[in-house]
Every structure is written in structure tokens, then in C-alpha cells.
Design a protein around this motif. Structure first.
Motif, PDB file in Angstrom:
ATOM      1  N   ILE A 332      35.449 -11.356  -4.752  1.00 13.42           N
ATOM      2  CA  ILE A 332      36.594 -11.761  -5.491  1.00 13.42           C
ATOM      3  C   ILE A 332      37.608 -12.482  -4.676  1.00 13.42           C
ATOM      4  CG2 ILE A 332      38.367 -11.139  -7.230  1.00 13.42           C
ATOM      5  CD1 ILE A 332      35.692 -10.464  -8.425  1.00 13.42           C
ATOM      6  N   GLU A 333      37.828 -13.689  -5.166  1.00 12.78           N
ATOM      7  CA  GLU A 333      39.070 -14.340  -4.583  1.00 12.78           C
ATOM      8  C   GLU A 333      40.258 -13.620  -4.576  1.00 12.78           C
ATOM      9  OE1 GLU A 333      39.460 -18.380  -5.624  1.00 12.78           O
ATOM     10  OE2 GLU A 333      37.374 -18.988  -5.057  1.00 12.78           O
ATOM     11  N   MET A 334      41.195 -13.571  -3.423  1.00 10.55           N
ATOM     12  CA  MET A 334      42.500 -12.934  -3.569  1.00 10.55           C
ATOM     13  C   MET A 334      43.272 -13.710  -4.605  1.00 10.55           C
ATOM     14  SD  MET A 334      44.193 -10.505  -2.307  1.00 10.55           S
ATOM     15  CE  MET A 334      43.942 -10.085  -0.606  1.00 10.55           C
ATOM     16  N   SER A 335      43.054 -14.887  -4.951  1.00  9.58           N
ATOM     17  CA  SER A 335      43.884 -15.421  -5.958  1.00  9.58           C
ATOM     18  C   SER A 335      43.591 -14.813  -7.360  1.00  9.58           C
ATOM     19  CB  SER A 335      43.424 -17.157  -6.065  1.00  9.58           C
ATOM     20  OG  SER A 335      42.042 -17.154  -6.455  1.00  9.58           O
ATOM     21  N   VAL A 336      42.625 -14.065  -7.672  1.00 12.43           N
ATOM     22  CA  VAL A 336      42.419 -13.633  -8.984  1.00 12.43           C
ATOM     23  C   VAL A 336      43.210 -12.406  -8.907  1.00 12.43           C
ATOM     24  CG1 VAL A 336      40.961 -12.144 -10.391  1.00 12.43           C
ATOM     25  CG2 VAL A 336      39.964 -13.999  -8.850  1.00 12.43           C
ATOM     26  N   LEU A 337      43.760 -11.658  -7.890  1.00 12.67           N
ATOM     27  CA  LEU A 337      44.829 -10.612  -7.844  1.00 12.67           C
ATOM     28  C   LEU A 337      46.049 -11.345  -8.098  1.00 12.67           C
ATOM     29  CD1 LEU A 337      45.102  -7.708  -7.568  1.00 12.67           C
ATOM     30  CD2 LEU A 337      45.407  -7.982  -5.071  1.00 12.67           C
ATOM     31  N   GLU A 338      46.296 -12.365  -7.453  1.00  8.02           N
ATOM     32  CA  GLU A 338      47.430 -12.916  -7.350  1.00  8.02           C
ATOM     33  C   GLU A 338      47.982 -13.420  -8.761  1.00  8.02           C
ATOM     34  OE1 GLU A 338      48.513 -14.074  -2.809  1.00  8.02           O
ATOM     35  OE2 GLU A 338      48.013 -15.617  -4.142  1.00  8.02           O
ATOM     36  N   TYR A 339      46.746 -14.170  -9.374  1.00  3.45           N
ATOM     37  CA  TYR A 339      46.999 -14.609 -10.570  1.00  3.45           C
ATOM     38  C   TYR A 339      47.605 -13.620 -11.717  1.00  3.45           C
ATOM     39  CZ  TYR A 339      45.786 -16.365 -15.332  1.00  3.45           C
ATOM     40  OH  TYR A 339      45.661 -16.638 -16.879  1.00  3.45           O
ATOM     41  N   CYS A 340      47.048 -12.491 -11.407  1.00  6.88           N
ATOM     42  CA  CYS A 340      47.651 -11.402 -12.433  1.00  6.88           C
ATOM     43  C   CYS A 340      48.923 -10.802 -12.027  1.00  6.88           C
ATOM     44  CB  CYS A 340      46.462 -10.097 -12.258  1.00  6.88           C
ATOM     45  SG  CYS A 340      44.824 -10.630 -12.839  1.00  6.88           S
ATOM     46  N   ILE A 341      49.376 -10.775 -10.955  1.00  4.14           N
ATOM     47  CA  ILE A 341      50.624 -10.417 -10.842  1.00  4.14           C
ATOM     48  C   ILE A 341      51.683 -11.346 -10.984  1.00  4.14           C
ATOM     49  CG2 ILE A 341      50.527 -10.865  -8.076  1.00  4.14           C
ATOM     50  CD1 ILE A 341      52.701  -8.120 -10.085  1.00  4.14           C
ATOM     51  N   ARG A 342      51.236 -12.645 -10.699  1.00  3.02           N
ATOM     52  CA  ARG A 342      52.013 -13.690 -11.065  1.00  3.02           C
ATOM     53  C   ARG A 342      52.366 -13.915 -12.730  1.00  3.02           C
ATOM     54  NH1 ARG A 342      49.304 -17.561  -8.137  1.00  3.02           N
ATOM     55  NH2 ARG A 342      50.495 -17.283  -6.223  1.00  3.02           N
ATOM     56  N   THR A 343      51.383 -13.680 -13.354  1.00  2.00           N
ATOM     57  CA  THR A 343      51.294 -13.876 -14.866  1.00  2.00           C
ATOM     58  C   THR A 343      52.310 -12.904 -15.385  1.00  2.00           C
ATOM     59  OG1 THR A 343      48.997 -14.458 -14.730  1.00  2.00           O
ATOM     60  CG2 THR A 343      49.931 -13.855 -16.807  1.00  2.00           C
ATOM     61  N   ASP A 344      52.319 -11.345 -14.955  1.00  2.00           N
ATOM     62  CA  ASP A 344      53.051 -10.425 -15.182  1.00  2.00           C
ATOM     63  C   ASP A 344      54.490 -10.560 -14.808  1.00  2.00           C
ATOM     64  OD1 ASP A 344      54.311  -8.207 -16.010  1.00  2.00           O
ATOM     65  OD2 ASP A 344      53.167  -6.940 -14.548  1.00  2.00           O
ATOM     66  N   LEU A 345      54.627 -11.225 -13.558  1.00  2.00           N
ATOM     67  CA  LEU A 345      56.098 -11.208 -13.340  1.00  2.00           C
ATOM     68  C   LEU A 345      56.781 -12.627 -14.021  1.00  2.00           C
ATOM     69  CD1 LEU A 345      55.830 -10.334  -9.304  1.00  2.00           C
ATOM     70  CD2 LEU A 345      56.617  -8.897 -11.301  1.00  2.00           C
ATOM     71  N   ASN A 346      56.036 -13.617 -13.993  1.00  2.00           N
ATOM     72  CA  ASN A 346      56.517 -14.922 -14.589  1.00  2.00           C
ATOM     73  C   ASN A 346      57.094 -14.404 -16.161  1.00  2.00           C
ATOM     74  OD1 ASN A 346      57.028 -17.573 -15.353  1.00  2.00           O
ATOM     75  ND2 ASN A 346      55.192 -17.603 -16.613  1.00  2.00           N
ATOM     76  N   GLU A 347      56.291 -13.554 -16.562  1.00  2.00           N
ATOM     77  CA  GLU A 347      56.891 -13.150 -18.115  1.00  2.00           C
ATOM     78  C   GLU A 347      58.007 -12.237 -18.066  1.00  2.00           C
ATOM     79  OE1 GLU A 347      53.188 -12.485 -20.518  1.00  2.00           O
ATOM     80  OE2 GLU A 347      54.266 -11.092 -21.369  1.00  2.00           O
ATOM     81  N   ASN A 348      58.022 -11.042 -16.991  1.00  2.00           N
ATOM     82  CA  ASN A 348      58.713 -10.128 -17.099  1.00  2.00           C
ATOM     83  C   ASN A 348      59.923 -10.070 -16.014  1.00  2.00           C
ATOM     84  OD1 ASN A 348      57.620  -8.852 -19.475  1.00  2.00           O
ATOM     85  ND2 ASN A 348      55.773  -8.453 -17.846  1.00  2.00           N
ATOM     86  N   SER A 349      59.871 -10.713 -15.207  1.00  2.00           N
ATOM     87  CA  SER A 349      60.921 -10.619 -14.008  1.00  2.00           C
ATOM     88  C   SER A 349      62.212 -11.607 -14.277  1.00  2.00           C
ATOM     89  CB  SER A 349      60.368 -10.663 -12.606  1.00  2.00           C
ATOM     90  OG  SER A 349      59.921 -12.270 -12.541  1.00  2.00           O
TER      91      SER A 349
END
Ligand code: ATP
Ligand code: MG
Length: 562
Positions: A332-349
């Protein structure tokens, strides 16, 4: 990008969340296979902190139970006393809870030591186990190879009564460590080496973090695991692919003992994540040899490290769902993990302004004794997250690289004689560049257009918008920017994985200034620093008079593709 000759690695668009175990369980329920029950367990060995690979197993086990109204236990597989500790056990409980899961029951394999011993006695009585005095070297020589059958030990046909007596004396401490073992009597000619009379008990005088010095012999993993599963009435014993070859032994032990329950073992592929390591043993080495600052170093792929870096439980759970559960090993590319946190933080932070590398701007036509409180929204798409007051005054700080004396083409930020908008505030114009004796820019003299608060200037367009803080009101901070821990996608491919460590995995910016609203920020609170990334207030380090922020992830995926 392919990581090895024949393995592709998955990017965010390719990770689609297949889960074959979900189908097996649905089918079992339809056929009323385990009386319609679903009981799973997550069985870590407390010999290190949990990592992102464990999160995959946790989400699977707890997830399958939750989806099917079932139960999921947390069970410590604590049969290797030398490597285990209470610290590790506590960290595992904390991490599972933080991920958002509640176990039905908490167990320890060590709780079953007495029962496991009793079952071993039963196997001996059935003639299915014997005490063997071969040395470790001899035993290895007798085991055979993948192409040659093994040889039977001379002790294999020891009378039952003799084995029973020896086994009791093993427990009583009459023999030295390694002097003899208890072996299951299965088949030395089996093509599966795990079935060639595996050792099920060994003598080890080691202090156990739960049972103290009660025992000097400890059961082996394969023997312990299946019985623990059976004792807890587990229906689906989900484990990683390397245990596929152990399944016949799992079944054999339970078949001999005719346990009430005979769980079904199902194997799935381990998570392999690029540019990092998912092995407690190797992570332990990074910690003990101080290549990182502890198990919760934000560069570590541990749950504690990800948490400290600012990852949310939700992002990790989303990641686990997205990568799916298959039988096929993949990276799994690290970008998959980063994509998930970025999506969450973009929405909620919430958004805030922080200047990582400050450049001083003096606004010459702004009154020296004046401060304005400008209302700025906390989230561009979510007005319900409210607004805050950001102080504006005569001296503000902007990022050094938001000013260029010799701007590259299409540069939209501040230039000599040019204008730029300060986010949520006014348009300013640069009149003079002040430098020190070495020619370094130390300050810009600017003016502001009083008629540009919340509206465009008359008769001209100002394209660039940059972030800023008021010098007087801002707070000192340190920003820690993390990069990949390893410089190669698969450090395990190297002779020594440490050779692949990235020497530049941490950059510290210690002169940052953040807006005043962060004065009361709580540890672990997460923010988008406008234009520079997602950051989380560190929960561990306390630097006098400074807020410490860890960069969770950049705003965009800007890891170069190689
Ligand atoms: P490690 O080598 O990191 O210690 P392990 O498999 O020995 O890993 P355990 O504590 O025995 O660690 O693991 C508990 C559970 O987590 C097991 O069921 C194991 O299969 C699962 N697990 C461990 N690593 C991964 C991974 N990378 N991907 C998916 N599941 C994993
Ligand atoms: Mg293990």
C-alpha cells in the motif's frame, strides 16, 4: 510504481475495500454454522506497541463482530515472558480503545496456563505427546527439510507413564532450561514441517509479568492459540497468511482434545506499507537504538506515533476499510494513509494562521497604538464551526517565501512595489526592502489600503492572498515537519533495514509564530495552518514558553513520484 518485480503497490484510487471474510461470515450465518454466532478476538503479543498493521487486524476483528452483532475479545498472547511487559500491555489497551473499539472480554493466554497444562497432560495420556530430550541442534537435524522427511526422535516411543512423570518434573523445576521439551506426536514425515512433532512446551526460567515465577515452563504459540480460541468460544479466528501452514496443527490440537468449540481459522494478507516497517521487533530496535524518539515518535507507524502526529481514529479506520481484506500480498502506498487523514482533517479541522518562517512587515500608515480584531471564519465550507477574532496591528509577520525580490514567472505573492491581500484583512503594498549587512532581508516597509477590508480594491485586481499574524499578539511556536522514516519503499529488502533510514525525516522550525487564538489549544488538537499543512499540538514535549506542533500531513500529496 511497482515495489518489486511482480508486486504492484496500491494508490488511493486503487484501494477499494474488498473483504472476502465479510462474505464468508455472511455465508456462515446463512447456514447457521456456529449456531449463528460471530465471535472474534484480537490476539496481540505484548512485546511492543501496536502498529498500523495491527490496526488492520483490529478493524477486521472488531468490525466483523460489530457488523454481525457478535463479540470480540482482546486477548494478550503472553507466552514469551522475556520480551513482554506491562508497559506494552497497557499501551495496547490504550491504543485499541483510542481506535474506538470496546472489547467484549479481556483475556490473557497466561490466564489459561493451568488449563493448557491440563490439556497437555491429556495429550500425553492419549499417547499424542511425549517428552523429548534431544538437544535443540539435534532436533533441528532430525526435523528434515522441505524435500526430505524428518527422523523420529529416540524418545518418541517413550512410555506414556514416563512422559507423564517427566512432564510433571519439568513443571516442578527439576530440569535445566532447554534440557527437554514436550512435543506433539504427529508425523515426522509430513510434508508440512509444522506437523513434524512440533514442540508444545519448553522450559524457560523467566519472570512473567503476570504469573511471576509460578511457571518455569511455557506453552508454545501454536498450541496456546487454538486452545485459547476454543476456550473463549471464538467462531472465526482471523490471522495473517503466514499462519496458513499452521492451520493443520491448529485443527489437530483441537481435534485431539475434542474441545467444545472448534473455531475456524481464516488467513488474510498482512498490511505492507511503503517507506516504513511493520514489525514490532524492528520497531523495537529503532526505539532502543534511539533512531527515533520513542514508540510514539510521530514518524513511527505505531498507533501511538500516528496519534501523536495528529492522525484521527476515524482516518485510520477508513484506511483499514479502504485497503480491504484479501488473500493476496500487496503493498500500500503511504499516500493512501495520507489521503485518509487529509480527507478527515480537511473536513473537520479548524483553520488558523501560523507563520513558520517569519518575515517582518511594518505597515507604515497604520497607527502604532491601534489593534483591530478581525472576524475570520474557522472553516471555509462549514460556517457552523464559527468565527474567531484575529488581532491586526502595525507590525505583522508573513512567510519569508511569500515575498520575492526576483519573482519567478506567475508569482502571485508579495513583490517589491507589488500588492497582496493579507488573508481576512487588508491589501498591502511593499515600498521598501530592508536588509542586514549580509544582504539578508530583515523587514519590509509596506502601506495598507484602508478601503480593502472585506472588499476588492477600486480599479485593480490583487490576486495573491497570503497568511500572516500580528507580531505583537502572536505566540512563539515550534513546528516539526516529518518526512518518510525510510528512503526506500521496502527497507526490508536491504541487508540491514537501518541502512534505509532517511536521515532527513525530521525538520524543526523553531521560530514560528502562531495566531493568538491558539493560546488555549489543548494537546492533540488539530488544525489546518492555512497554506502550510495540517498540524497537531504535541501531547508530550513541553518547551518553555513555546507551543510545539507536529505536522500531520501536508495540504496536498506532494511526495515526488519515483
Ligand atoms: P509483529 O511482527 O509486528 O510483532 P505479529 O503478527 O507477531 O506482528 P502479534 O502481536 O502477534 O504481532 O499480532 C496480533 C495480530 O495482529 C495477529 O493476528 C496478527 O496476524 C495481526 N497483525 C500483525 N501484523 C499485521 C499486519 N502487518 N497486517 C495485518 N495484521 C497484522
Ligand atoms: Mg508475534
Amino acid at each position: 510504481m511497482s515495489i518489486t518485480e511482480n508486486q504492484e503497490s496500491l494508490s488511493p484510487n486503487e484501494a477499494v475495500g474488498a473483504n472476502f471474510i465479510r462474505h464468508i461470515i455472511a455465508n456462515d450465518l446463512k447456514e447457521n454454522k456456529h449456531n449463528g454466532r460471530v465471535a472474534t478476538r484480537f490476539p496481540p503479543e505484548p512485546n511492543g506497541y501496536l502498529h498500523i498493521g495491527h490496526a488492520k487486524s483490529i478493524c477486521l476483528n472488531f468490525g466483523m463482530a460489530a457488523e454481525n452483532n457478535g463479540t470480540c475479545n482482546l486477548r494478550f498472547d503472553d507466552t514469551n515472558p522475556e520480551k513482554e511487559s506491562v508497559e506494552f500491555m497497557e499501551s495496547i489497551e490504550r491504543d485499541v480503545q483510542w481506535l474506538g473499539f470496546k472489547w467484549t472480554e479481556l483475556h490473557h493466554a497466561s490466564d489459561y496456563f493451568e488449563q493448557l497444562y491440563g490439556y497437555a497432560v491429556e495429550l500425553i495420556k492419549q499417547g499424542k505427546a511425549y517428552v523429548d530430550s534431544l538437544s535443540a541442534d539435534q532436533m533441528r537435524a532430525y526435523r528434515g527439510t522441505l524435500t526430505e522427511p524428518g527422523k523420529e526422535s529416540p524418545d518418541r516411543n517413550r512410555p506414556i507413564a514416563e512422559s507423564l512423570d517427566l512432564f510433571h518434573r519439568m513443571r516442578a523445576g527439576e530440569f535445566a532450561d532447554g534440557q527437554c521439551v514436550l512435543r506433539a506426536k504427529i508425523d515426522m514425515a509430513s510434508p508440512n514441517i509444522n506437523m513434524r512433532d512440533p514442540v508444545i512446551y519448553r522450559i524457560r526460567r523467566a519472570h512473567h509479568h503476570r504469573t511471576g515465577n509460578d511457571w518455569c515452563l511455557y506453552p508454545m504459540y501454536d498450541y496456546t492459540h487454538c486452545i485459547s480460541d476454543a476456550l473463549e468460544g471464538i467462531t472465526h479466528s482471523l490471522c495473517t497468511l503466514e499462519f496458513e501452514d499452521h492451520r493443520p496443527l491448529y485443527d489437530w490440537v483441537l481435534d485431539q482434545l475434542q474441545t467444545t468449540y472448534h473455531p475456524q481459522q481464516i488467513e488474510f494478507a498482512r498490511l505492507q506499507l511503503e517507506y516504513t516497517i511493520v514489525s514490532k521487533r524492528k520497531l523495537n530496535q529503532l526505539v532502543t537504538e534511539k533512531h527515533v524518539n520513542g514508540w510514539d515518535d510521530p514518524r513511527m507507524p505505531t498507533i501511538a506515533g500516528l496519534r501523536r502526529a495528529g492522525y484521527t481514529p476515524k482516518a485510520i479506520r477508513d484506511f483499514c476499510e479502504r485497503i480491504g481484506i484479501t488473500k493476496k500480498d500487496s503493498w500500500i502506498e503511504m499516500s493512501v494513509l495520507e489521503y485518509c487523514i487529509r480527507t478527515d482533517l480537511n473536513e473537520n479541522s479548524p483553520r488558523v494562521m501560523a507563520v513558520l518562517q517569519p518575515l517582518r512587515i511594518v505597515i507604515e500608515n497604520y497607527p502604532a497604538d491601534q489593534t483591530e480584531l478581525l472576524e475570520i471564519g474557522n472553516h471555509p465550507q462549514r460556517p457552523e464551526l464559527g468565527k474567531r477574532n484575529v488581532p491586526f496591528s502595525k507590525v505583522v509577520l508573513i512567510e519569508q517565501d511569500d515575498f520575492a525580490e526576483n519573482p519567478p514567472p506567475k508569482y502571485k505573492r508579495l513583490i517589491s512595489g507589488g500588492e497582496v491581500r493579507l488573508r481576512g484583512a487588508y491589501v498591502i503594498k511593499c515600498h521598501e526592502v530592508i536588509k542586514d549587512a549580509d544582504g539578508r532581508i530583515t523587514e519590509l516597509r509596506c502601506t495598507y489600503d484602508t478601503d480593502t477590508l472585506g472588499k476588492n480594491p477600486e480599479g485593480r485586481k490583487v490576486k495573491g492572498v497570503i497568511h500572516w499574524v500580528s507580531e505583537e499578539h502572536s505566540l512563539p511556536a515550534e513546528a516539526r515537519l516529518y518526512g518518510r522514516l525510510f528512503k526506500l519503499p521496502n527497507p526490508d529488502n536491504e541487508e540491514n533495514f537501518l541502512d534505509a533510514l532517511n536521515p532527513d525525516s525530521l525538520e524543526i522550525l523553531s521560530n514560528c509564530r502562531v495566531e493568538a487564538s491558539l493560546a488555549n489549544a489543548q494537546p492533540e488538537s488539530r488544525y489546518q495552518f492555512e497554506r502550510t499543512g495540517y498540524f497537531c499540538l504535541d501531547s508530550v514535549d513541553d518547551i518553555d514558553g513555546k507551543l510545539v506542533f507536529n505536522r500531520t500531513v501536508t495540504l496536498r500529496d506532494n511526495w515526488e513520484k519515483d
